[in-house]
Design an enzyme around this catalytic site. Sequence first.
Site, PDB file in Angstrom:
ATOM      1  N   ASP A  28      -1.394   5.417   7.684  1.00 52.06           N
ATOM      2  CA  ASP A  28      -2.437   4.438   7.986  1.00 52.06           C
ATOM      3  C   ASP A  28      -3.740   5.198   8.158  1.00 52.06           C
ATOM      4  O   ASP A  28      -3.834   6.104   8.989  1.00 52.06           O
ATOM      5  CB  ASP A  28      -2.121   3.682   9.276  1.00 52.06           C
ATOM      6  CG  ASP A  28      -0.967   2.710   9.101  1.00 52.06           C
ATOM      7  OD1 ASP A  28      -0.743   2.260   7.963  1.00 52.06           O
ATOM      8  OD2 ASP A  28      -0.284   2.408  10.098  1.00 52.06           O
ATOM      9  N   ASP A  84       2.555  -9.022   6.481  1.00 50.17           N
ATOM     10  CA  ASP A  84       2.620  -8.801   7.927  1.00 50.17           C
ATOM     11  C   ASP A  84       2.967 -10.144   8.566  1.00 50.17           C
ATOM     12  O   ASP A  84       2.272 -11.143   8.333  1.00 50.17           O
ATOM     13  CB  ASP A  84       1.271  -8.329   8.479  1.00 50.17           C
ATOM     14  CG  ASP A  84       0.828  -6.995   7.882  1.00 50.17           C
ATOM     15  OD1 ASP A  84       1.709  -6.214   7.467  1.00 50.17           O
ATOM     16  OD2 ASP A  84      -0.389  -6.744   7.824  1.00 50.17           O
TER      17      ASP A  84
END
Length: 251
Positions: A11, A130
């Site tokens: 990330d 998500d």
Amino acid sequence: MLTKRIIPCLDIKNGRTVKGVNFVDLRDAGDPVELASIYAKEGADELVFLDISATEEKRKTLAELVYHVAETINIPFTVGGGISSVEDVDILLKNGADKVSINSSAVKRPELINELVAKFGSQCIVVAIDAKQVDGVWKVHLVGGKVPTEINLFDWAKEVEERGAGEILFTSMDHDGTKNGFANKALAQLSKLVNIPIIASGGAGTISHFTDTFIDGKADAALAASVFHFKEIEIQVLKNELKREGIPVRI
């Protein structure tokens, strides 16, 4: 039988690798190019590079960083974050990415999946989803999990497959960063529903969590970040244990 894949996730925020819990409280985890090189040497099957600030701050994924990461490694590499057009994907693939991951932009305009598949092929289009449970129902969330929708996880996964995506990267926001294990019930349901590979994300804390997500969750690949970044689990040790459990992996 196809081997199960182990995928470290980087990330990225402002050019650095970061990690948080439930999508917040980010802390620095190192230089992405260095980490990519280490993971390739340690036996990772693929890497995922997500610019988590890109969608939120409305800026493009850093093609230059992608170039340097791709230059350093010899394993497949997926890039995501702020991708919203054929042009975005073209730039990333030309800079060395093997696949791209789209998320919020696909939910906002589902035809984007069809357009990307038509131009580049299913094999390099990953749709990241998500989701978290809201009143017992899995609902899709956007912009790094900050924006809730009324879209059902399983309905969206089916549509994603029908539009031609090659893979689904499912992150359980309820499990992300908690190290309590993957969302195996939801993963197993997804696996039964669609015929494209499912990458499990969110919740890795121990080697047994990976075993469980391959056996109980029927996942095709397992993605993790902090347990790899902070050396809590060594990839080769993990793969050796998976092999001992009868799970097909590339050693």
